[in-house]
Design a protein around this motif. Sequence first.
Motif, PDB file in Angstrom:
ATOM      1  N   ASN A 298     -21.012  44.137  14.857  1.00 55.27           N
ATOM      2  CA  ASN A 298     -20.979  44.571  13.395  1.00 55.27           C
ATOM      3  C   ASN A 298     -21.121  43.819  12.225  1.00 55.27           C
ATOM      4  O   ASN A 298     -21.559  44.156  11.192  1.00 55.27           O
ATOM      5  CB  ASN A 298     -19.529  45.098  13.277  1.00 55.27           C
ATOM      6  CG  ASN A 298     -19.039  46.424  14.032  1.00 55.27           C
ATOM      7  OD1 ASN A 298     -19.864  46.906  14.378  1.00 55.27           O
ATOM      8  ND2 ASN A 298     -17.932  46.812  13.993  1.00 55.27           N
ATOM      9  N   TYR A 299     -21.223  42.466  12.472  1.00 59.21           N
ATOM     10  CA  TYR A 299     -21.469  41.483  11.196  1.00 59.21           C
ATOM     11  C   TYR A 299     -22.704  41.151  11.302  1.00 59.21           C
ATOM     12  O   TYR A 299     -23.241  41.166  10.086  1.00 59.21           O
ATOM     13  CB  TYR A 299     -20.619  40.116  11.616  1.00 59.21           C
ATOM     14  CG  TYR A 299     -19.078  40.249  11.593  1.00 59.21           C
ATOM     15  CD1 TYR A 299     -18.200  40.638  10.596  1.00 59.21           C
ATOM     16  CD2 TYR A 299     -18.460  40.150  13.082  1.00 59.21           C
ATOM     17  CE1 TYR A 299     -16.895  40.694  10.435  1.00 59.21           C
ATOM     18  CE2 TYR A 299     -17.372  40.509  13.003  1.00 59.21           C
ATOM     19  CZ  TYR A 299     -16.283  40.790  11.776  1.00 59.21           C
ATOM     20  OH  TYR A 299     -14.956  41.012  12.085  1.00 59.21           O
ATOM     21  N   GLN A 300     -23.582  41.606  12.143  1.00 57.99           N
ATOM     22  CA  GLN A 300     -24.989  41.646  12.117  1.00 57.99           C
ATOM     23  C   GLN A 300     -25.442  43.001  11.280  1.00 57.99           C
ATOM     24  O   GLN A 300     -26.397  42.804  10.470  1.00 57.99           O
ATOM     25  CB  GLN A 300     -25.500  41.703  13.615  1.00 57.99           C
ATOM     26  CG  GLN A 300     -25.546  40.357  14.365  1.00 57.99           C
ATOM     27  CD  GLN A 300     -25.808  40.364  15.772  1.00 57.99           C
ATOM     28  OE1 GLN A 300     -26.330  41.514  16.140  1.00 57.99           O
ATOM     29  NE2 GLN A 300     -25.441  39.780  16.753  1.00 57.99           N
ATOM     30  N   SER A 304     -27.354  43.298   7.609  1.00 55.84           N
ATOM     31  CA  SER A 304     -28.729  44.047   7.085  1.00 55.84           C
ATOM     32  C   SER A 304     -28.094  44.997   5.857  1.00 55.84           C
ATOM     33  O   SER A 304     -29.042  45.158   5.275  1.00 55.84           O
ATOM     34  CB  SER A 304     -29.010  44.710   8.278  1.00 55.84           C
ATOM     35  OG  SER A 304     -28.283  45.754   8.785  1.00 55.84           O
ATOM     36  N   ILE A 305     -26.955  45.416   6.134  1.00 54.59           N
ATOM     37  CA  ILE A 305     -26.738  46.378   4.704  1.00 54.59           C
ATOM     38  C   ILE A 305     -26.343  45.533   3.725  1.00 54.59           C
ATOM     39  O   ILE A 305     -26.927  45.938   2.537  1.00 54.59           O
ATOM     40  CB  ILE A 305     -25.180  47.093   5.303  1.00 54.59           C
ATOM     41  CG1 ILE A 305     -25.504  47.938   6.246  1.00 54.59           C
ATOM     42  CG2 ILE A 305     -24.651  47.911   4.077  1.00 54.59           C
ATOM     43  CD1 ILE A 305     -24.204  48.581   6.735  1.00 54.59           C
ATOM     44  N   PHE A 355     -11.929  39.424   8.503  1.00 55.15           N
ATOM     45  CA  PHE A 355     -13.038  40.225   8.445  1.00 55.15           C
ATOM     46  C   PHE A 355     -13.583  39.972   7.145  1.00 55.15           C
ATOM     47  O   PHE A 355     -14.843  39.979   6.943  1.00 55.15           O
ATOM     48  CB  PHE A 355     -12.518  41.710   8.425  1.00 55.15           C
ATOM     49  CG  PHE A 355     -13.707  42.824   7.984  1.00 55.15           C
ATOM     50  CD1 PHE A 355     -14.597  43.177   9.173  1.00 55.15           C
ATOM     51  CD2 PHE A 355     -13.818  43.140   6.875  1.00 55.15           C
ATOM     52  CE1 PHE A 355     -15.522  44.115   8.802  1.00 55.15           C
ATOM     53  CE2 PHE A 355     -14.701  44.327   6.621  1.00 55.15           C
ATOM     54  CZ  PHE A 355     -15.658  44.506   7.610  1.00 55.15           C
ATOM     55  N   PHE A 356     -12.709  40.184   5.751  1.00 55.74           N
ATOM     56  CA  PHE A 356     -13.089  39.819   4.682  1.00 55.74           C
ATOM     57  C   PHE A 356     -13.879  38.578   4.470  1.00 55.74           C
ATOM     58  O   PHE A 356     -14.944  38.471   3.736  1.00 55.74           O
ATOM     59  CB  PHE A 356     -12.027  40.020   3.688  1.00 55.74           C
ATOM     60  CG  PHE A 356     -12.476  40.221   2.287  1.00 55.74           C
ATOM     61  CD1 PHE A 356     -12.823  41.149   1.831  1.00 55.74           C
ATOM     62  CD2 PHE A 356     -12.553  39.201   1.375  1.00 55.74           C
ATOM     63  CE1 PHE A 356     -13.466  41.424   0.209  1.00 55.74           C
ATOM     64  CE2 PHE A 356     -12.910  39.028   0.001  1.00 55.74           C
ATOM     65  CZ  PHE A 356     -13.470  40.293  -0.459  1.00 55.74           C
ATOM     66  N   ARG A 357     -13.332  37.335   5.055  1.00 53.15           N
ATOM     67  CA  ARG A 357     -13.795  36.145   5.028  1.00 53.15           C
ATOM     68  C   ARG A 357     -15.415  36.137   5.789  1.00 53.15           C
ATOM     69  O   ARG A 357     -16.317  35.380   5.055  1.00 53.15           O
ATOM     70  CB  ARG A 357     -13.025  35.006   5.383  1.00 53.15           C
ATOM     71  CG  ARG A 357     -11.859  34.579   4.448  1.00 53.15           C
ATOM     72  CD  ARG A 357     -11.193  33.479   4.966  1.00 53.15           C
ATOM     73  NE  ARG A 357     -10.131  33.940   6.040  1.00 53.15           N
ATOM     74  CZ  ARG A 357     -10.240  33.126   7.443  1.00 53.15           C
ATOM     75  NH1 ARG A 357     -11.463  32.538   7.712  1.00 53.15           N
ATOM     76  NH2 ARG A 357      -9.607  33.484   8.507  1.00 53.15           N
ATOM     77  N   ARG A 358     -15.550  36.943   6.713  1.00 56.41           N
ATOM     78  CA  ARG A 358     -16.721  36.964   7.263  1.00 56.41           C
ATOM     79  C   ARG A 358     -17.798  37.575   6.315  1.00 56.41           C
ATOM     80  O   ARG A 358     -19.062  37.368   6.213  1.00 56.41           O
ATOM     81  CB  ARG A 358     -16.784  37.582   8.547  1.00 56.41           C
ATOM     82  CG  ARG A 358     -15.903  36.837   9.691  1.00 56.41           C
ATOM     83  CD  ARG A 358     -16.666  35.796  10.360  1.00 56.41           C
ATOM     84  NE  ARG A 358     -18.156  36.089  11.033  1.00 56.41           N
ATOM     85  CZ  ARG A 358     -18.219  36.735  12.239  1.00 56.41           C
ATOM     86  NH1 ARG A 358     -17.223  36.542  13.218  1.00 56.41           N
ATOM     87  NH2 ARG A 358     -19.481  37.044  12.533  1.00 56.41           N
TER      88      ARG A 358
END
Length: 500
Positions: A298-300, A304-305, A355-358
């Motif tokens: 999901n982080y990939q 891209s988004i 999640f937010f820090r990522r």
Amino acid sequence: MKKNMLLIAVFLSSLNVLQAQKLDIIPQPVKIEQKEGTFIIPSSVQIFVDKKIQKSADYIEGNFFKNTGIKPIVSIGKGNKRDGISFLVDEKINLPNDGYELNVTKKGVLIKGKSTNGVLNGLQTLLQICSAKEVKKGTIPFVKIEDYPRFEWRGMMLDVSRQFFDKQTVKNYIDWLAAHKMNIFHWHLTDDNGWRAEIKSMPDLTLKGAWRGPGEVLLPSYGSGNKRYGGYYTQADMKEVVAYAAARGISIMPEIEIPGHSRAVTAAYPEIGCVTTQETKSVQGEVKNVWCVGREENYQILDSIIREVSEMFPFDYIHVAGDEVNRANWEHCPKCQALMAKEGFTDSFQLQNYFFRRVQTIVDKYHKKTNGWNEILKGGEINPNTLISAWQGINYGIESAKRGYETIMMPGQYTYFDMAQSENERGHRWAAITDTKRAYSFEPIPDSDLTPDQQKLIKGVQGALWSEYLDRPTRFVEYQSYPRISALSEIGWSKKEDKN
């Protein structure tokens, strides 16, 4: 003698306010001196537009004609011809950013701005004077104005997910903000009920996630009925709107709603969500509307988004939301639970913070700064340059400033214009019944709760128009916006003691 001088000063001050009201200037200028006489606009009036603001030349020309009925001759470059109108950038003016000076004499009109946006603010004042009821068409009263904003951030948010508004409607909304010297358009492009921004690396976000109705991945909602409903903006559309706003002195902040409010995402790409046997609901009653924090892929996808969004929107900030996350999903998700165990987390707020820090690392990678709703302050530390949008109440803005974060005050109880304006009207009621008087009463800086240094962290004020109720009747967007945006503009611009 001192008493008499004080009375004279009070009288002159009140006279200036009265004269400003006759000229119908909103928001109220900082300093205005009106003199006897008027400048008569020649039928072939010449307008000089500084090279630094030439991208706005067509806008200046068109709106001058619209408000005066006189077609000007526009020249690019500095000029000060008699009977002409000059728009000049002068960075040496002793005014704050976005400030301007407007001087109308028998020789003509001179508008000088501290910046390009300052010049455009001066233009808006000139247009309001030219269209004021008490000003004769084709004339401009002799006036000298020195003006600048109280806050650097004066914004308004429009939700285009619950209801989709075409490109022209969005442009119209931007025009309304420009007319009130507001400088930020917060574009809420994604939510549970529709993803509106074309992302070329994830085509199904709009091919599937922008539509709801029979046979679609999203169910009908908010009045969309038993038909295919929706739409989206291509990347060319969004770039066009960005340029349109820039010519009017407005920056656009895009919002990509994550990790909650993401039913349009998980409907288009189910693998992005959590795999659970428990079906829990969000505050709005949505299911499966949360990104899986434990899924590394999901982080990939988010990279891209965010890369594509950052390329379309030159503004410093990207809003990545963080509000009303249905964290119960994560509590039943094996991947999320495995991540919690690995990191030694004891509650799901820590998972939200992870999640937010990522995400913040990704935003930083593309040379942007992060804006998020006030819930992102929970669960752990975040980047100190994060901008907080305090929507749940004034106290949340106070907490944000006390913790050292720059803060936008936008409490729903005063600045959410989806709230009903009276007991008998359509609109939300969870925050308050918010008429214009209540909206205008809002003071963004609670001085009794914050030190002077903390007060400086209140970067500005913003309103929001969520669109659940905007499907009907016709022109309800305008009805819910005005005159409350007029009140908001004065909160953001005018001196606190000049509010009336």
